[in-house]
Design a protein around this motif. Structure first.
Motif, PDB file in Angstrom:
ATOM      1  N   GLY A 156       0.811  -1.215   0.000  1.00 49.25           N
ATOM      2  CA  GLY A 156       0.000   0.000   0.000  1.00 49.25           C
ATOM      3  C   GLY A 156       0.842   1.260   0.000  1.00 49.25           C
ATOM      4  O   GLY A 156       1.652   1.479   0.897  1.00 49.25           O
ATOM      5  N   ALA A 157       0.636   2.084  -1.026  1.00 49.88           N
ATOM      6  CA  ALA A 157       1.306   3.392  -1.096  1.00 49.88           C
ATOM      7  C   ALA A 157       0.253   4.476  -0.968  1.00 49.88           C
ATOM      8  O   ALA A 157       0.058   5.296  -1.863  1.00 49.88           O
ATOM      9  N   GLY A 158      -0.467   4.433   0.155  1.00 48.55           N
ATOM     10  CA  GLY A 158      -1.418   5.509   0.456  1.00 48.55           C
ATOM     11  C   GLY A 158      -0.681   6.551   1.276  1.00 48.55           C
ATOM     12  O   GLY A 158       0.208   7.250   0.783  1.00 48.55           O
ATOM     13  N   ILE A 159      -1.016   6.616   2.548  1.00 45.64           N
ATOM     14  CA  ILE A 159      -0.356   7.590   3.431  1.00 45.64           C
ATOM     15  C   ILE A 159       0.619   6.885   4.371  1.00 45.64           C
ATOM     16  O   ILE A 159       1.784   7.258   4.493  1.00 45.64           O
ATOM     17  N   VAL A 179      13.713  -1.497   1.990  1.00 45.98           N
ATOM     18  CA  VAL A 179      12.249  -1.372   1.887  1.00 45.98           C
ATOM     19  C   VAL A 179      11.806  -1.473   0.431  1.00 45.98           C
ATOM     20  O   VAL A 179      12.454  -0.913  -0.461  1.00 45.98           O
ATOM     21  N   GLU A 180      10.702  -2.170   0.202  1.00 48.16           N
ATOM     22  CA  GLU A 180      10.019  -2.108  -1.101  1.00 48.16           C
ATOM     23  C   GLU A 180       8.538  -1.907  -0.832  1.00 48.16           C
ATOM     24  O   GLU A 180       7.978  -2.513   0.090  1.00 48.16           O
ATOM     25  N   ILE A 181       7.897  -1.064  -1.654  1.00 48.73           N
ATOM     26  CA  ILE A 181       6.456  -0.807  -1.487  1.00 48.73           C
ATOM     27  C   ILE A 181       5.716  -1.336  -2.718  1.00 48.73           C
ATOM     28  O   ILE A 181       6.161  -1.121  -3.858  1.00 48.73           O
ATOM     29  N   PHE A 182       4.590  -1.983  -2.473  1.00 45.54           N
ATOM     30  CA  PHE A 182       3.775  -2.549  -3.560  1.00 45.54           C
ATOM     31  C   PHE A 182       2.371  -1.957  -3.472  1.00 45.54           C
ATOM     32  O   PHE A 182       1.712  -2.052  -2.437  1.00 45.54           O
ATOM     33  N   GLU A 183       1.925  -1.366  -4.575  1.00 44.81           N
ATOM     34  CA  GLU A 183       0.640  -0.642  -4.598  1.00 44.81           C
ATOM     35  C   GLU A 183      -0.203  -1.185  -5.760  1.00 44.81           C
ATOM     36  O   GLU A 183       0.295  -1.329  -6.869  1.00 44.81           O
ATOM     37  N   ASN A 210       0.620  -1.219  -9.864  1.00 47.25           N
ATOM     38  CA  ASN A 210      -0.109  -2.339 -10.500  1.00 47.25           C
ATOM     39  C   ASN A 210       0.239  -3.658  -9.823  1.00 47.25           C
ATOM     40  O   ASN A 210       0.310  -4.693 -10.483  1.00 47.25           O
ATOM     41  N   LYS A 211       0.446  -3.636  -8.526  1.00 45.80           N
ATOM     42  CA  LYS A 211       0.793  -4.854  -7.780  1.00 45.80           C
ATOM     43  C   LYS A 211      -0.277  -5.092  -6.727  1.00 45.80           C
ATOM     44  O   LYS A 211      -0.192  -4.587  -5.599  1.00 45.80           O
TER      45      LYS A 211
END
Ligand SMILES: Cc1cc2nc3c(=O)[nH]c(=O)nc-3n(C[C@H](O)[C@H](O)[C@H](O)COP(=O)(O)OP(=O)(O)OC[C@H]3O[C@@H](n4cnc5c(N)ncnc54)[C@H](O)[C@@H]3O)c2cc1C
Length: 403
Positions: free
Chosen positions: A8-11, A27-31, A124-125
């Protein structure tokens, strides 16, 4: 180096990413959404404690200039009778106060901030599943790919998939019987002092407006809706239907609502409201945890969802830094956060109920609220300090809860 997989790349997600990088984690972020998605409408009251949390990780500049400052909220009823006024957080020693900002602008700033710190944000993840392998975590996405790490943090919002993975029996979001709509009108002014958000407990609908000081006006409304609208009903409503309904709801109330409804740029859209009063399990034994809305979404009436998510992110990073292992970090985090966030969610729910009051409760509310506001104004906003005065010193060493 410990590797964190953030969903989640929200807040919460981007802020957590930046905070974890500060403590030396990979760190890796998946959105799930595409990079250019702009599906988060409406404006948001970003309160001082959220800015404080970002400042704790030297990231305050990413939002400090977004939107417009709010110093007071003043309240009237449908007849225009003044019910009272509440100062925002200007009692904070650092002078931080709230700002109204576009939700989309805040989301964009958060992702830009993460990318600026060299964090990979994969779009797109859509996460389908995740598992604790005993030695790590594996996240599986809809496109067939996987990501691995040492810990996985679900920053995946109110409809969190991670929450269900941690606890398949976790409660579903609770419907709150008011809708949200609103926006910004350039070249339209209202007769309210600068930085004062005027809130109207209208006869049939809660309606609010604030001049932005540069010739525009921010507004929002909370039309009551007792039963949860079936999926698709609100998005199928046309701009003309929204305007007509809002006019009907505000008909007969004193104030500029009618002019605002006419002047608001279209299309007017609306959202149903949900919260998550008590999520019993925030984490598994040692590798997966939920923070932000995934753990404790509050009704927008609290004006705190974004700020709580940021507090969560920074506090979790501190816990992971100062505790001997992840299990201890998760337990410490929960001991520091649970009481506060559940209190805020309960407050938000009560504020929403006030907005949706029927004719009888409206009379009671209008009698009681002036006393509440008077008490709040008398102490200069001190009674709100537990909420907006929350301060995080990132360098402060935390004591592990299990030590
Ligand atoms: C209309 C409205 C008005 C609001 N007003 C306010 C306000 O005035 N003040 C305030 O503080 N808060 C307000 N909020 C609440 C605020 O927006 C949230 O509390 C905040 O966004 C929570 O941040 P989060 O990071 O926990 O979750 P989110 O911001 O919801 O982010 C979650 C992210 O995870 C992604 N995601 C979800 N599932 C998956 C999956 N399976 N795989 C990959 N990615 C996934 C989503 O696409 C999203 O980007 C409002 C909310 C709404 C809807």
């Amino acid at each position: 180096m410990t590797k964190a997989v953030i969903i989640g790349a929200g807040i919460a997600g981007p802020a957590l990413g930046v905070a974890l990088r500060r403590i030396g984690m990979e760190v890796e972020i998946f959105e799930q959404l595409p990079a250019d998605a702009d599906q988060r409408g409406s404006w948001l009251n970003f309160q001082a404690n959220g800015l404080d949390a970002l400042r704790a990780i030297d990231a305050g500049s990413w939002v400090g200039k977004l939107g417009y400052p709010v110093d007071t909220m003043s309240f009237v009823n449908g007849k225009g009778r003044v019910l009272g006024e509440l100062p925002m957080a200007f009692r904070r020693p650092d002078g931080l106060t709230s700002r109204m900002m576009p939700r989309a602008g805040l989301f964009t700033a958060m992702t830009d901030m993460a990318v600026h710190h060299g964090i990979a944000v994969h779009h797109n993840k859509r996460l389908l599943d995740a598992r604790n392998t005993g030695t790590g975590v594996v996240a599986r996405f809809e496109d067939g790919t996987e990501a691995t790490g040492d810990i996985l943090i679900g920053c995946d919002g109110i409809h969190s998939r991670i929450r269900k993975i941690i606890d398949p029996g976790a409660m579903a979001p609770r419907y709150v019987p008011v809708l949200n709509t609103g926006g910004y009108i350039p070249d339209f002014t209202v007769d309210v002092p600068p930085k004062d958000f005027r809130m109207q407990f209208g006869t049939k609908c809660f309606f609010a407006w604030m001049p932005t000081g540069d010739g525009g006006t921010i507004w929002f409304a909370n039309p009551p809706m007792a039963k949860e609208p079936p999926r698709g009903v609100l998005s199928a409503m046309s701009d003309a239907q929204w305007r007509q309904w809002l006019h009907e709801l505000m008909d007969g109330d004193v104030g500029p609502a009618s002019d605002i409804i006419d002047a608001a740029p279209g299309p007017i859209m609306g959202w149903a409201t949900y919260d998550m009063p008590v999520v019993k399990r925030w984490h598994d034994s040692s590798r997966m945890i939920v923070i932000g809305d995934a753990a404790h979404a509050t009704s927008p009436a609290a004006g705190q969802g974004a700020s709580m998510s940021l507090e969560d992110a920074v506090t979790l990073a501190q816990c992971l830094r100062d505790c001997p292992d992840t299990a201890s970090a998760f337990a410490t985090y929960e001991s520091l956060r649970r009481e506060r966030v559940e209190r805020i969610v309960a407050n938000g729910h009560k504020s929403s109920a006030d907005k949706a009051a029927g004719p009888f409760m409206r009379v009671i509310r209008d009698l009681i609220l002036p006393f509440t506001f008077r008490a709040g104004a008398k102490d200069g906003g001190q009674s709100m300090m537990w909420l907006q005065g929350h301060h995080i010193d990132f360098d402060e060493r935390l004591t592990p809860a299990t030590a």
